[in-house]
Design an enzyme around this catalytic site. Structure first.
Site, PDB file in Angstrom:
ATOM      1  N   ALA A  64       0.826  -1.219   0.000  1.00 18.85           N
ATOM      2  CA  ALA A  64       0.000   0.000   0.000  1.00 18.85           C
ATOM      3  C   ALA A  64       0.855   1.262   0.000  1.00 18.85           C
ATOM      4  O   ALA A  64       0.340   2.363  -0.214  1.00 18.85           O
ATOM      5  CB  ALA A  64      -0.923   0.000   1.207  1.00 18.85           C
ATOM      6  N   GLY A  65       2.156   1.107   0.294  1.00 21.70           N
ATOM      7  CA  GLY A  65       3.030   2.281   0.329  1.00 21.70           C
ATOM      8  C   GLY A  65       3.287   2.783   1.744  1.00 21.70           C
ATOM      9  O   GLY A  65       3.692   3.921   1.950  1.00 21.70           O
ATOM     10  N   LYS A  66       3.070   1.924   2.729  1.00 18.52           N
ATOM     11  CA  LYS A  66       3.267   2.316   4.138  1.00 18.52           C
ATOM     12  C   LYS A  66       4.724   2.687   4.385  1.00 18.52           C
ATOM     13  O   LYS A  66       5.026   3.743   4.936  1.00 18.52           O
ATOM     14  CB  LYS A  66       2.853   1.173   5.061  1.00 18.52           C
ATOM     15  N   THR A  67       5.646   1.796   3.968  1.00 14.14           N
ATOM     16  CA  THR A  67       7.068   2.073   4.202  1.00 14.14           C
ATOM     17  C   THR A  67       7.521   3.269   3.394  1.00 14.14           C
ATOM     18  O   THR A  67       8.290   4.109   3.878  1.00 14.14           O
ATOM     19  CB  THR A  67       7.908   0.828   3.860  1.00 14.14           C
ATOM     20  N   GLU A 138       7.161  -2.121  10.161  1.00 14.08           N
ATOM     21  CA  GLU A 138       6.745  -3.484  10.533  1.00 14.08           C
ATOM     22  C   GLU A 138       6.273  -3.523  11.988  1.00 14.08           C
ATOM     23  O   GLU A 138       6.592  -4.433  12.754  1.00 14.08           O
ATOM     24  CB  GLU A 138       7.900  -4.475  10.320  1.00 14.08           C
TER      25      GLU A 138
HETATM   26  N1  LIG Z   1      -0.455  -4.479  -6.266  1.00 14.74           N
HETATM   27  C1  LIG Z   1       0.283  -3.399  -5.894  1.00 14.74           C
HETATM   28  N2  LIG Z   1      -0.336  -2.259  -5.524  1.00 14.74           N
HETATM   29  C2  LIG Z   1       0.377  -1.160  -5.170  1.00 14.74           C
HETATM   30  N3  LIG Z   1       1.733  -1.103  -5.171  1.00 14.74           N
HETATM   31  C3  LIG Z   1       2.388  -2.224  -5.535  1.00 14.74           C
HETATM   32  C4  LIG Z   1       1.705  -3.421  -5.905  1.00 14.74           C
HETATM   33  N4  LIG Z   1       2.634  -4.358  -6.191  1.00 14.74           N
HETATM   34  C5  LIG Z   1       3.831  -3.781  -6.025  1.00 14.74           C
HETATM   35  N5  LIG Z   1       3.704  -2.494  -5.641  1.00 14.74           N
HETATM   36  C6  LIG Z   1       4.812  -1.560  -5.377  1.00 14.74           C
HETATM   37  O1  LIG Z   1       4.960  -1.501  -3.951  1.00 14.74           O
HETATM   38  C7  LIG Z   1       5.280  -0.157  -3.589  1.00 14.74           C
HETATM   39  C8  LIG Z   1       4.928   0.082  -2.125  1.00 14.74           C
HETATM   40  O2  LIG Z   1       5.958  -0.529  -1.377  1.00 14.74           O
HETATM   41  P1  LIG Z   1       6.024  -0.289   0.204  1.00 14.74           P
HETATM   42  O3  LIG Z   1       6.037   1.163   0.511  1.00 14.74           O
HETATM   43  O4  LIG Z   1       7.148  -1.115   0.722  1.00 14.74           O
HETATM   44  O5  LIG Z   1       4.625  -0.887   0.646  1.00 14.74           O
HETATM   45  P2  LIG Z   1       4.164  -1.476   2.093  1.00 14.74           P
HETATM   46  O6  LIG Z   1       5.173  -0.992   3.096  1.00 14.74           O
HETATM   47  O7  LIG Z   1       2.802  -0.888   2.309  1.00 14.74           O
HETATM   48  O8  LIG Z   1       4.138  -2.962   1.931  1.00 14.74           O
HETATM   49  C9  LIG Z   1       4.475   0.678  -4.554  1.00 14.74           C
HETATM   50  O9  LIG Z   1       5.088   1.962  -4.730  1.00 14.74           O
HETATM   51  C10 LIG Z   1       4.515  -0.128  -5.845  1.00 14.74           C
HETATM   52  O10 LIG Z   1       5.562   0.299  -6.681  1.00 14.74           O
HETATM   53  C1  LIG Z   2      -0.624 -10.291   5.689  1.00 18.23           C
HETATM   54  C2  LIG Z   2       0.513 -10.827   6.521  1.00 18.23           C
HETATM   55  C3  LIG Z   2       1.815 -10.375   6.338  1.00 18.23           C
HETATM   56  N1  LIG Z   2       2.823 -10.865   7.119  1.00 18.23           N
HETATM   57  C4  LIG Z   2       4.203 -10.392   6.931  1.00 18.23           C
HETATM   58  C5  LIG Z   2       4.665 -10.404   5.502  1.00 18.23           C
HETATM   59  C6  LIG Z   2       5.686  -9.307   5.477  1.00 18.23           C
HETATM   60  O1  LIG Z   2       6.947  -9.815   5.881  1.00 18.23           O
HETATM   61  C7  LIG Z   2       5.161  -8.299   6.510  1.00 18.23           C
HETATM   62  C8  LIG Z   2       4.429  -7.127   5.909  1.00 18.23           C
HETATM   63  O2  LIG Z   2       5.272  -6.413   5.096  1.00 18.23           O
HETATM   64  P1  LIG Z   2       4.866  -5.022   4.375  1.00 18.23           P
HETATM   65  O3  LIG Z   2       5.933  -4.087   4.763  1.00 18.23           O
HETATM   66  O4  LIG Z   2       3.518  -4.599   4.852  1.00 18.23           O
HETATM   67  O5  LIG Z   2       4.891  -5.339   2.915  1.00 18.23           O
HETATM   68  O6  LIG Z   2       4.263  -9.018   7.360  1.00 18.23           O
HETATM   69  C9  LIG Z   2       2.584 -11.837   8.092  1.00 18.23           C
HETATM   70  O7  LIG Z   2       3.513 -12.272   8.821  1.00 18.23           O
HETATM   71  N2  LIG Z   2       1.297 -12.272   8.270  1.00 18.23           N
HETATM   72  C10 LIG Z   2       0.242 -11.828   7.523  1.00 18.23           C
HETATM   73  O8  LIG Z   2      -0.909 -12.269   7.738  1.00 18.23           O
END
Ligand SMILES: Nc1ncnc2c1ncn2[C@@H]1O[C@H](COP(=O)(O)OP(=O)(O)O)[C@@H](O)[C@H]1O
Ligand SMILES: Cc1cn([C@H]2C[C@H](O)[C@@H](COP(=O)(O)O)O2)c(=O)[nH]c1=O
Ligand SMILES: [Zn+2]
Length: 261
Positions: A64-67, A138
């Site tokens: 979602a772009g949290k990080t 995280e």
């Molecule tokens: N299905 C998806 N929807 C949105 N972004 C995605 C998707 N798959 C890959 N991405 C990529 O992941 C990036 C977000 O990474 P990150 O900030 O690490 O997300 P989060 O921390 O929420 O998991 C987006 O900028 C995009 O480039």
């Molecule tokens: C849904 C879900 C996720 N996780 C783990 C998987 C990844 O290592 C992190 C989430 O990373 P992101 O920065 O949000 O992409 O959490 C898990 O352990 N259990 C779950 O149900």
């Protein structure tokens, strides 16, 4: 009848001109609040820190772009001359050990820790005192998140920016993240794009059959989905399970089959 003479920032107190005996509950409340305020100064509330702390929470599904948002905010704070530090859970071993890394590969150095309580000790008290802003990624993996945010924001005057999953793959509250919502100045829920239809994704679908809540992984294990495809995915799993169950040979007939072999 009460006359409020002045209420200003130095906690000057309303001087009640009581025209009746102060035995009504409202009058008693005002008098007890007056006594409370006169005994507690702002500095005692936040441990003597002139600046009150803040808590900001960033949630949403994976991808979602949290990080990304967390790094943007931390870098903005740093560019404004504030002293920042980043923490992530040492459980996150996907991309790098001592950096927070987005799914796009953006990196920021961090402390990878098993818990938050150890941070001040590991950083050192003097360095901790100098900190203005602490980023936490995280956050779902930190069981002591609530207590850390309380101390750091309420008593140490820090600005805490927390990023973490609000829900796990079953859409259940994940770890302590939702517990800190009542502590927060702001809460931001981000969305990804559904991998199946491109609409806004609010949930994270686990592609594998593992059922334990904590399973570290990226797009190999997870994908963001919209509500329609989360629910239809559940329907597919349920119908597949039903079909497999109906194909199973009943135990007693299994005995007959193995006896006949
Ligand atoms: N299905 C998806 N929807 C949105 N972004 C995605 C998707 N798959 C890959 N991405 C990529 O992941 C990036 C977000 O990474 P990150 O900030 O690490 O997300 P989060 O921390 O929420 O998991 C987006 O900028 C995009 O480039
Ligand atoms: C849904 C879900 C996720 N996780 C783990 C998987 C990844 O290592 C992190 C989430 O990373 P992101 O920065 O949000 O992409 O959490 C898990 O352990 N259990 C779950 O149900
Ligand atoms: Zn969809």
């Amino acid at each position: 009848m009460y006359t409020i003479l002045s209420i200003n920032r130095n906690l000057s107190l309303p001087i009640p001109s009581v025209t009746e005996s102060p035995n009504t509950s409202f009058q008693f409340w005002v008098l007890s609040m007056t006594a409370f305020k006169s005994s507690v100064s702002l500095s005692a509330i936040n441990g003597g820190h002139a600046k009150a702390g803040e808590v900001h929470v960033i949630i949403g599904p994976m991808f979602a772009g949290k990080t990304t948002d967390l790094l943007r905010r931390i870098q903005s704070e740093s560019s404004s001359g504030r002293n920042v530090a980043m923490i992530k859970s040492s459980k996150d071993t996907r991309y790098a050990k001592d950096s927070v890394v987005t799914h796009d590969g953006l990196k920021f150095p961090c402390w990878a820790l098993p818990d938050l309580a150890s941070f001040q000790h590991k950083l050192g008290d003097d360095e901790y005192q100098k900190l203005d802003v602490i980023g936490i990624d995280e956050a779902q993996f930190f069981e002591d998140l609530y207590d850390f945010c309380c101390k750091a924001a309420d008593h140490d005057g820090k600005t805490i920016i927390v990023a973490g999953l609000d829900g796990d793959y079953l859409r259940r509250s994940f770890g302590p993240v939702l517990d800190v919502i009542p502590l927060a100045d702001t809460v931001t829920k981000l969305t990804a794009r559904c991998e199946l239809c491109g609409k806004r994704a609010f949930f994270t679908w686990r592609k594998t059959s593992e059922t334990r809540t904590e399973l570290i992984g990226g797009s190999d294990v997870y994908m963001p989905v919209c509500r329609q495809h989360y629910v239809s995915g559940e329907a597919v799993i349920e119908s597949t399970r039903t079909v497999l169950e109906s194909c199973k040979v009943p135990n007693d007939s299994q005995t007959e089959v193995s006896a006949a072999m």
